[in-house]
Design an enzyme around this catalytic site. Structure first.
Site, short mmCIF file in Angstrom:
data_model
loop_
_atom_site.label_atom_id
_atom_site.label_comp_id
_atom_site.label_asym_id
_atom_site.label_seq_id
_atom_site.Cartn_x
_atom_site.Cartn_y
_atom_site.Cartn_z
N ALA A 177 23.17 -70.48 42.51
CA ALA A 177 22.27 -69.41 42.05
C ALA A 177 22.95 -68.05 42.18
O ALA A 177 23.89 -67.88 42.95
CB ALA A 177 20.98 -69.40 42.90
N THR A 212 22.44 -65.03 43.97
CA THR A 212 21.65 -64.76 45.17
C THR A 212 21.77 -63.30 45.65
O THR A 212 21.25 -62.97 46.71
CB THR A 212 22.07 -65.69 46.32
OG1 THR A 212 23.46 -65.52 46.55
CG2 THR A 212 21.76 -67.14 46.00
N THR A 267 12.63 -69.94 46.61
CA THR A 267 12.64 -68.89 47.64
C THR A 267 11.26 -68.30 47.91
O THR A 267 10.39 -68.27 47.03
CB THR A 267 13.59 -67.76 47.18
OG1 THR A 267 13.44 -66.63 48.03
CG2 THR A 267 13.30 -67.30 45.76
N ASP A 268 11.11 -67.78 49.11
CA ASP A 268 9.91 -67.03 49.49
C ASP A 268 9.78 -65.74 48.67
O ASP A 268 8.70 -65.16 48.60
CB ASP A 268 9.93 -66.70 50.99
CG ASP A 268 11.21 -66.03 51.45
OD1 ASP A 268 12.28 -66.27 50.84
OD2 ASP A 268 11.17 -65.24 52.41
N TYR A 291 15.50 -60.83 41.41
CA TYR A 291 15.93 -62.12 41.99
C TYR A 291 14.75 -63.09 42.04
O TYR A 291 14.85 -64.23 41.58
CB TYR A 291 16.52 -61.88 43.39
CG TYR A 291 16.73 -63.16 44.18
CD1 TYR A 291 17.73 -64.06 43.82
CD2 TYR A 291 15.93 -63.47 45.29
CE1 TYR A 291 17.92 -65.25 44.54
CE2 TYR A 291 16.11 -64.63 46.01
CZ TYR A 291 17.11 -65.51 45.64
OH TYR A 291 17.29 -66.68 46.35
N LYS A 338 14.32 -66.59 40.01
CA LYS A 338 14.18 -67.87 40.74
C LYS A 338 12.88 -68.56 40.33
O LYS A 338 12.82 -69.78 40.22
CB LYS A 338 14.23 -67.63 42.25
CG LYS A 338 15.59 -67.27 42.81
CD LYS A 338 16.63 -68.37 42.64
CE LYS A 338 16.32 -69.60 43.47
NZ LYS A 338 17.40 -70.63 43.33
N TRP A 395 15.06 -67.38 54.34
CA TRP A 395 15.90 -66.78 55.38
C TRP A 395 16.90 -67.82 55.93
O TRP A 395 16.95 -68.07 57.15
CB TRP A 395 15.06 -66.23 56.51
CG TRP A 395 14.09 -65.13 56.17
CD1 TRP A 395 13.57 -64.82 54.94
CD2 TRP A 395 13.53 -64.17 57.07
NE1 TRP A 395 12.72 -63.76 55.03
CE2 TRP A 395 12.67 -63.33 56.32
CE3 TRP A 395 13.63 -63.95 58.44
CZ2 TRP A 395 11.95 -62.28 56.91
CZ3 TRP A 395 12.91 -62.92 59.02
CH2 TRP A 395 12.09 -62.09 58.27
N1 LIG Z 1 19.90 -67.64 51.57
C1 LIG Z 1 18.57 -67.69 51.65
O1 LIG Z 1 17.97 -67.11 52.56
C2 LIG Z 1 17.77 -68.47 50.65
C3 LIG Z 1 16.39 -68.53 50.80
C4 LIG Z 1 15.64 -69.27 49.90
C5 LIG Z 1 16.26 -69.94 48.87
N2 LIG Z 1 17.60 -69.85 48.72
C6 LIG Z 1 18.22 -70.57 47.59
O2 LIG Z 1 19.09 -71.54 48.15
C7 LIG Z 1 20.22 -71.72 47.29
C8 LIG Z 1 21.48 -71.50 48.09
O3 LIG Z 1 21.47 -70.17 48.61
P1 LIG Z 1 22.67 -69.56 49.46
O4 LIG Z 1 22.11 -68.54 50.33
O5 LIG Z 1 23.49 -70.68 50.01
O6 LIG Z 1 23.47 -68.83 48.32
P2 LIG Z 1 25.01 -68.57 48.13
O7 LIG Z 1 25.72 -68.61 49.43
O8 LIG Z 1 25.12 -67.33 47.28
O9 LIG Z 1 25.43 -69.84 47.30
C9 LIG Z 1 25.16 -69.92 45.93
C10 LIG Z 1 26.34 -70.62 45.29
O10 LIG Z 1 26.10 -70.66 43.89
C11 LIG Z 1 27.33 -70.36 43.26
N3 LIG Z 1 27.06 -69.86 41.93
C12 LIG Z 1 26.60 -68.65 41.56
N4 LIG Z 1 26.48 -68.58 40.22
C13 LIG Z 1 26.88 -69.79 39.75
C14 LIG Z 1 27.01 -70.34 38.45
N5 LIG Z 1 26.68 -69.64 37.35
N6 LIG Z 1 27.48 -71.61 38.32
C15 LIG Z 1 27.80 -72.33 39.41
N7 LIG Z 1 27.72 -71.86 40.66
C16 LIG Z 1 27.25 -70.61 40.82
C17 LIG Z 1 27.99 -69.33 44.14
O11 LIG Z 1 29.37 -69.31 43.89
P3 LIG Z 1 30.28 -68.05 44.39
O12 LIG Z 1 30.09 -67.97 45.86
O13 LIG Z 1 31.63 -68.45 43.99
O14 LIG Z 1 29.72 -66.87 43.68
C18 LIG Z 1 27.66 -69.88 45.52
O15 LIG Z 1 28.64 -70.83 45.92
C19 LIG Z 1 20.01 -70.72 46.14
O16 LIG Z 1 19.42 -71.41 45.08
C20 LIG Z 1 19.06 -69.69 46.70
O17 LIG Z 1 18.30 -69.07 45.69
C21 LIG Z 1 18.37 -69.13 49.58
#
Ligand SMILES: NC(=O)c1ccc[n+]([C@@H]2O[C@H](COP(=O)([O-])OP(=O)(O)OC[C@H]3O[C@@H](n4cnc5c(N)ncnc54)[C@H](OP(=O)(O)O)[C@@H]3O)[C@@H](O)[C@H]2O)c1
Length: 250
Positions: free
Chosen positions: A36, A38, A73-74, A97, A101, A121
């Site tokens: 995503a 993010t 996400t929240d 964002y 989502k 989070w």
């Molecule tokens: N972090 C939170 O608190 C949280 C909370 C609720 C939900 N989420 C959801 O959980 C999931 C993982 O979150 P995270 O925090 O681990 O995020 P993250 O660390 O930013 O990981 C997202 C990954 O997606 C990759 N990506 C971005 N654009 C892409 C594309 N067009 N094609 C293929 N890959 C792509 C990124 O690659 P690069 O690193 O190379 O850019 C990164 O490896 C997401 O869907 C996010 O919305 C996260």
């Protein structure tokens, strides 16, 4: 949690999901879609870019035609409630964002075979996240300023992975599920707990969201709970923090 399974890992270098799937992507039993845009603040400057990744990307992943887990996400909620958000609450995202989502949720659901898992989070032992950032800052300074007026559920990725496995293995109906840690706290509470559990001496200066001055709005309250019978319950965020710190120091 999926270690015993045959896994094909996909990242941005091998498949930019804003494009249709490359031919080499194999037939699989389950797709875990965590890719995503993010960057919450960056999405305000480039909502179109965020939409292409989060909505268009999810359409392309759903087009594989396999059962799908979509992590949401929240931030799909506006944060005006003062009791936990459950699955039947109406989303009302305040920023780009959250809007994209939520659009991704729609794209996943349109495929007809998606578990949409809303979590919040996230923290873990790899990559950039709040726990690792706080520990890095604590090594550099004696005080950090942390927001104390947003309330949520810091969720350990190990616990989310286990709950994901349980949702899939239980064969719960496709649909939206809230999977977040038990308990609730502010970012400032969380930072204090990190320093306490890690045994590092760093003070937390409590500030407001307004003082921090980030471009994107964040929900002031985004505690997630499930109202659906059979949904796995995650441990308390503090237990997740202890597990994460143990793994980090191992
Ligand atoms: N972090 C939170 O608190 C949280 C909370 C609720 C939900 N989420 C959801 O959980 C999931 C993982 O979150 P995270 O925090 O681990 O995020 P993250 O660390 O930013 O990981 C997202 C990954 O997606 C990759 N990506 C971005 N654009 C892409 C594309 N067009 N094609 C293929 N890959 C792509 C990124 O690659 P690069 O690193 O190379 O850019 C990164 O490896 C997401 O869907 C996010 O919305 C996260």
């Amino acid at each position: 949690m999926f270690a015993g399974d045959e896994i094909t890992g996909v990242d941005l270098d091998t498949w930019d999901v804003s494009l249709p799937a490359p031919v080499w992507v194999p037939e699989v039993d389950l797709v875990l879609h965590a890719a995503a845009w993010t960057n919450v603040d960056g999405a305000e400057d480039d909502p179109q870019g965020a939409a292409i990744a989060n909505i268009g990307g999810t359409q392309n992943v759903a087009a594989l035609g396999h059962p799908l887990v979509y992590y949401s996400t929240d931030y799909v909620f506006d944060g005006t409630k003062r009791e936990p958000y459950v699955e039947s609450d109406s989303p009302n995202p305040q920023g780009a964002y959250g809007r994209t989502k939520l659009g991704g949720e729609g794209a996943a659901a349109a495929g007809g075979q998606a578990w949409i898992l809303r979590t919040s989070w996230l923290f873990g032992w790899t990559s950039t996240n709040f726990v690792r950032t706080m520990l890095r800052l604590a090594a550099e300074r004696s005080e950090v300023a942390v927001v104390a007026d947003q309330l949520g559920c810091p969720t350990y990725v190990g616990h989310l992975a286990r709950a994901t496995r349980e949702v899939v293995d239980a064969g719960l109906p496709y649909g939206v599920y809230h999977l977040a840690a038990q308990g609730e706290c502010t970012w400032a509470d969380f930072a204090e707990a990190i320093f306490e559990e890690a045994g590092v001496a760093c003070r937390v200066r409590r500030i407001t969201t307004e003082e921090l001055g980030r471009p994107a709005p964040r929900p002031a309250y985004s505690v997630l709970r499930t109202e659906k019978a059979g949904t796995p319950l995650l441990p308390n965020w503090r237990d997740g923090l202890r597990e994460c710190l143990a793994r980090l120091s191992a």
